[in-house]
Design a protein around this motif. Structure first.
Motif, short mmCIF file in Angstrom:
data_model
loop_
_atom_site.label_atom_id
_atom_site.label_comp_id
_atom_site.label_asym_id
_atom_site.label_seq_id
_atom_site.Cartn_x
_atom_site.Cartn_y
_atom_site.Cartn_z
N THR A 1 0.81 -1.21 0.00
CA THR A 1 0.00 0.00 0.00
C THR A 1 0.85 1.26 0.00
O THR A 1 0.61 2.19 -0.78
N ALA B 1 -6.63 1.89 5.41
CA ALA B 1 -6.43 0.52 4.90
C ALA B 1 -6.33 -0.50 6.03
O ALA B 1 -5.93 -1.65 5.80
N LEU C 1 -16.23 4.02 0.21
CA LEU C 1 -14.89 3.59 -0.18
C LEU C 1 -13.85 4.63 0.22
O LEU C 1 -14.12 5.83 0.23
N GLU D 1 -8.94 2.06 -2.11
CA GLU D 1 -9.72 0.90 -2.52
C GLU D 1 -10.19 0.96 -3.98
O GLU D 1 -10.44 2.05 -4.52
N ARG D 2 -10.29 -0.23 -4.58
CA ARG D 2 -10.79 -0.33 -5.96
C ARG D 2 -12.24 0.14 -6.02
O ARG D 2 -13.05 -0.17 -5.15
N LEU E 1 -6.75 -1.62 -3.40
CA LEU E 1 -7.10 -2.61 -2.40
C LEU E 1 -8.54 -3.08 -2.55
O LEU E 1 -9.41 -2.33 -3.01
N LYS E 2 -8.79 -4.31 -2.11
CA LYS E 2 -10.16 -4.80 -2.04
C LYS E 2 -10.92 -3.98 -1.01
O LYS E 2 -10.40 -3.71 0.08
N PRO E 3 -12.16 -3.55 -1.30
CA PRO E 3 -12.90 -2.73 -0.34
C PRO E 3 -13.05 -3.42 1.02
O PRO E 3 -13.10 -4.66 1.11
#
Length: 762
Positions: free
Chosen positions: A49, A89, A510, A514-515, A541-543
Motif C-alpha cells: 500500500t 487501509a 470507499l 480501494e478499488r 485494495l479490495k474494499p
C-alpha cells in the motif's frame, strides 16, 4: 437524542512530559510510521500500500494537499501520510455487532482517539428516533429516510450539505449539483474553517483565490518566508522542497510563535546525507507574538519604501491603489510594531536585509495567519509586500497558501461554496437545464446558527468530523441535536456520529486506497493539490466491505431518490462511468477543457495538469479594477488584559486535522496525553503556575460569557511571551461561535484570550 461529552480519558489526563525538545524531523519518523502501519495493516499489506501513495498510477494520499514532484521517489510519502493511509487501509472493522454492543451513550463517552482506532465501517447504520443504538439498514431504506425528511422541509434551505476536503472532484461536482437542483446553496465546507481568509484576501487583491506558485517555483526562489505554519507536522513533504531550495541558494525565514522541529533540524530519509545528518532549514527564526504578522509585514513594507527598493515598472503597469497604500505604510510605527510582534529591532532589520537581497520571494502561510479577527487584512498586507518588488507572476516568486487537506482546494473549484460566482451558476444552468438558486447559503458558522435556531433541520456531511472540527463545542453539539436528521458519509467512526439529530444515518464509503468498480468498469477519481495541479487517484485494495458505496454512487442514488423522475441530470449514467462526469465538468468549469484526455496523459503528461492562473501565467489580474490591488487597512493585533494569555489551538505531531493517530507529540517532547497547555516560563512564573501543575483553561469573550476546558497540565515551553498553545479539538470548546475573522467569517481559533485557574478536575 442527547449525549454526554466524552468522559475523562485516564490516558489523556496524565500526559508524560519530557524536557521540551525539538527532535530532528524526518528520519525517526520512518520507523514510527511503519510500526503504526504494520499494527493496522500487517507487514505485506503495508509494503504493497505505502509504495502506491502519490505515484502516477497509484492513489493520492488522503492527508495533506502538498503537490508531488514530476520525478517521484519510490517512497513518496511522509510519516503522517503513512498514518492516514494505515487508518484507512486497516484490517480492523466496525460491524453491526459492534453497534449492538455499544449504545450511542457509551460511544459518546469515548475519546475521539478510541473511536478512530476501532476500524472501518462496514454497513449502513441507522439510529431511529428514540432509539439508543445504531442498527443496520439497507441502502434503499437509508435513501428513503433522507427523502422522507427532505420532503417534509418547508424549503430546501432547511437542509445543509457539508463537505470535507477528502471528497474527490467528481463526487464534489455531483454533490453541489444535487444541492443546487434541490434548490439551495447551503454548501459549507472545511475551507470555511481554514483558508477562507486566504481566498477572500487573494480574490480581492489578485483576482484568484488560490496560490500563485508551482512546486518548481520554490526550487527557484531566493527567499522563502514561512509564516504561521508548521510544515514538519502539517505538511512534512514540504520540508524536502525547502531543503532543495536551500541547496539551490535560497534563504528561509520562519515566522512563528513556537520553534518547530522541522524548520530547526530536518533529516531527509530519502537522501544519503539525510540518513546521517540533520540540517537547519531556517536562516532566521522570528518568534512572533500571536496575531502580530500584519504589523510585521506593514513595517517591512515601510522599510522597503524607504529604501526605494521597488519594482516601479510592475507597480505602474500592473497595480492599483499604490499611493493610498504607500501613505499608510509610511506611517508604520517601530514601537507599535515591536509591541505587536514581540520582536527586536535587530531581528526585523535582519529580515529586511534578506528581503532586499532577494529578487524572487515567496511567502507561504497556513492557519497561523488565517484564523484571527484581522486575518484578511493580514494576508492583504502579505500581498502588498510581494507587489512592492514585483513578486507576482515571476518564476520563483508569489503567494503560497498551503492548504491542509487533500482535495479541499479542488472541492471549491468544483463549486462547493455557499456564495457561488454568477458565471458558475450560469454555466450549470446552460449545461443541465435547471435554474440554480442565486441567494447565498450558509457557511459553517452560519449553518451552526441555523441548526441552533431551528432554521435548518437536515444536516448531511460528505466526509469529515463536523462536530469536532467546529468552534464552540457545546453550542455546536446542541445545535446538531436540534436537527431532525443528521447523515454522515464516512469511512471510520468519529465524534460526529454520536452527536445526532432525532434520527441519524452513517453511510460507509470507499476510501482512496480501494478499488472502485461500477457498471462502466474500474473507475478513478481526480484531485487538485495546493498548487492547482489536477491528477488522477486510483485505489487498488479490495474494499473493506462488500456493502460500501463510492461517494459518487452515494450522491447519484440519493439524487435519484430525492429528486425523482423530474430531474434533468443523468444520475444513473454518472454513477456507472465517472468519465461522463468529467466530460460535464469540462464544459462547466474553466481550465478543465478536454479533462479526460489530459488527466490520463493521452493529451499531456501522465502526472496531471496545471489549472490556469492568470496572475502567475500572464500577469493578468481579474479583479474589479483589472489590476493587482494594493490595500490600506489599519494595523490590528490582539490586546490581552493583565493576567491573561493569548491561546492558539494547534495539532500534535500524532494528529491530522481531527484524526488522532496516537497520544504523543514527539517533536515537542510530550508523551501519552493531549490535555497539555504550553506556556512560556516567564509567564508561568508571573501567573503563579508551576510546570506540571493542572489548570482549567477559561476563555473570556467580549459579551462577558466564559467557556471552560478543564484539566490541562502546564508544560513550560519556549512560546512567545504572553502566548500559549494547546491541542484541538479539545480546546475548540473555548472558541466562541461569534469570534470570527472579518470578511471571511473563519473561526478565530488562533487568538483566544484565556486565564488559567487551578484545576477543578480531580
Amino acid at each position: 437524542m442527547a449525549t454526554k461529552p466524552p468522559k475523562a480519558d485516564p490516558v489523556q489526563d496524565a500526559p508524560q512530559v519530557a524536557e521540551p525538545k525539538h527532535a530532528a524531523a524526518g528520519l525517526p519518523a520512518v520507523g514510527h510510521s511503519l510500526r503504526i502501519a504494520q499494527q493496522q495493516m500487517g507487514v505485506r499489506r503495508t509494503a504493497l500500500t505505502l509504495l502506491r501513495i502519490n505515484q502516477k498510477d497509484g492513489f493520492d494520499c488522503p492527508g495533506c494537499a502538498w503537490p508531488e514532484p514530476e520525478h517521484r521517489h519510490t517512497a513518496e510519502f511522509c510519516e503522517n501520510g503513512a498514518k492516514a493511509v494505515a487508518e484507512e487501509a486497516t484490517l480492523r472493522r466496525v460491524t453491526p455487532e459492534f453497534f449492538a454492543a455499544h449504545p450511542v451513550a457509551d460511544l459518546a463517552s469515548r475519546s475521539g482517539y478510541w473511536l478512530g482506532q476501532q476500524g472501518r465501517l462496514t454497513h449502513p447504520m441507522y439510529l431511529p428516533e428514540g432509539g439508543d443504538r445504531y442498527e443496520p439498514v439497507s441502502w434503499e431504506r437509508a435513501f428513503d429516510i433522507v427523502a422522507e425528511e427532505m420532503s417534509a422541509l418547508a424549503s430546501p434551505d432547511e437542509a445543509v450539505f457539508y463537505t470535507s476536503g477528502r471528497t474527490s472532484n467528481e463526487a464534489a461536482f455531483l454533490y453541489q449539483l444535487f444541492a443546487r437542483e434541490l434548490g439551495t446553496n447551503n454548501l459549507p465546507d472545511c475551507s470555511n474553517m481554514c483558508h477562507e481568509s486566504s481566498g477572500s484576501a487573494l480574490s480581492e487583491t489578485l483576482g484568484v483565490g488560490k496560490g500563485s506558485v508551482l512546486l518548481e517555483d520554490l526550487h527557484r526562489a531566493d527567499l522563502i518566508i514561512v509564516a504561521g505554519q508548521n510544515p514538519g507536522t502539517n505538511h512534512p513533504r514540504m520540508l524536502s522542497a525547502l531543503e532543495r531550495a536551500k541547496a539551490n541558494g535560497a534563504k528561509i525565514i520562519s515566522v512563528n510563535p513556537l520553534p518547530e522541529a522541522g524548520m530547526e533540524r530536518f533529516k531527509n530519509p530519502q537522501t544519503p546525507k539525510g540518513l546521517t545528518a540533520g540540517a537547519a532549514l531556517n536562516d532566521l527564526f522570528l518568534q512572533i507574538r500571536i496575531g502580530g504578522d500584519q504589523a510585521l509585514f506593514r513595517l517591512l513594507n515601510k522599510l522597503i519604501l524607504q529604501a526605494g527598493a521597488l519594482d516601479d515598472a510592475f507597480i505602474r503597469e500592473h497595480t492599483h491603489g499604490f499611493e493610498e497604500f504607500a501613505e499608510v505604510a509610511r506611517a508604520a510605527d517601530w514601537d507599535e510594531t515591536l509591541t505587536a510582534t514581540g520582536l527586536t529591532r535587530a531581528e526585523i532589520e535582519s529580515a529586511l536585509r534578506m528581503v532586499l537581497a532577494s529578487e524572487r520571494t515567496i511567502v507561504c502561510w497556513a492557519m497561523g495567519l488565517t484564523q484571527h479577527k484581522h486575518s484578511v487584512p493580514t494576508i492583504r498586507e502579505v500581498v502588498n509586500f510581494l507587489l512592492l518588488r514585483g513578486n507576482i507572476g515571476r518564476p520563483g516568486a508569489g503567494v503560497c497558501p498551503v492548504r491542509g487537506h487533500s482535495n479541499v482546494q479542488g472541492d471549491r473549484t468544483m463549486g462547493i461554496f455557499e456564495r457561488p460566482a454568477p458565471a458558475f451558476l450560469d454555466a450549470l444552468e446552460k449545461e443541465f437545464g435547471f435554474a440554480p438558486p442565486r441567494a447565498h447559503g450558509f457557511d459553517v458558522v452560519r449553518a451552526i446558527r441555523a441548526l441552533r435556531d431551528g432554521e435548518a433541520k437536515v444536516f448531511f456531511a460528505m466526509g469529515g468530523n463536523f462536530v469536532a472540527a467546529s468552534p464552540d463545542t457545546e453550542v455546536t453539539e446542541a445545535a446538531m441535536r436540534r436537527a431532525r436528521l443528521t447523515v454522515h458519509v464516512s469511512t471510520k467512526l468519529n465524534r460526529s456520529h454520536v452527536v445526532t439529530g432525532a434520527r441519524a444515518l452513517i453511510l460507509p464509503t470507499l476510501g482512496r486506497t480501494e478499488r472502485d468498480v461500477q457498471g462502466g468498469g474500474e473507475q478513478f477519481v481526480t484531485v487538485e493539490d495546493s498548487m492547482g495541479m489536477v491528477h488522477a487517484s486510483r485505489g487498488r485494495l479490495k474494499p473493506a466491505s462488500g456493502r460500501l458505496l463510492s461517494e459518487p454512487a452515494i450522491v447519484c442514488r440519493l439524487a435519484r431518490r430525492v429528486l425523482g423522475e423530474g430531474s434533468r441530470v443523468p444520475w444513473e449514467e454518472f454513477e456507472k462511468d465517472y468519465a461522463t462526469i468529467r466530460d460535464r465538468i469540462a464544459r462547466v468549469v474553466p481550465g478543465f477543457e478536454d479533462f479526460n484526455a489530459r488527466v490520463t496523459g493521452s493529451a499531456g503528461r501522465p502526472g496531471g495538469f496545471a489549472l490556469p492562473h492568470a496572475p502567475r501565467d500572464e500577469r493578468r489580474f481579474p479583479t474589479v479594477t483589472g489590476k493587482a490591488n494594493f490595500t490600506a487597512a489599519p494595523v490590528e493585533y490582539p490586546k490581552v488584559p493583565e493576567g491573561r494569555l493569548l491561546l492558539q489551538t494547534l495539532r500534535s505531531h500524532d494528529q491530522y486535522n481531527t484524526t488522532i493517530y496516537g497520544l504523543d507529540d514527539r517533536y515537542r517532547g510530550i508523551r501519552g496525553g493531549r490535555r497539555v497547555v504550553l506556556v512560556n516560563a516567564e509567564d508561568a512564573r508571573e501567573l503563579g503556575v508551576a510546570d506540571g501543575s493542572y489548570v482549567d483553561l477559561v476563555s473570556e469573550w467580549r459579551d462577558g460569557t466564559e467557556r471552560r476546558a478543564p484539566g490541562f497540565r502546564v508544560v513550560v515551553y519556549p512560546t512567545s511571551r504572553g502566548c500559549a498553545a494547546a491541542y484541538y479539538p479539545e480546546t475548540n470548546v473555548l472558541v466562541p461561535l461569534d469570534a470570527t475573522a472579518d470578511t471571511s467569517n473563519t473561526p478565530a481559533s488562533k487568538s483566544v484570550v484565556v486565564r488559567l485557574e487551578q484545576s477543578t478536575t480531580d
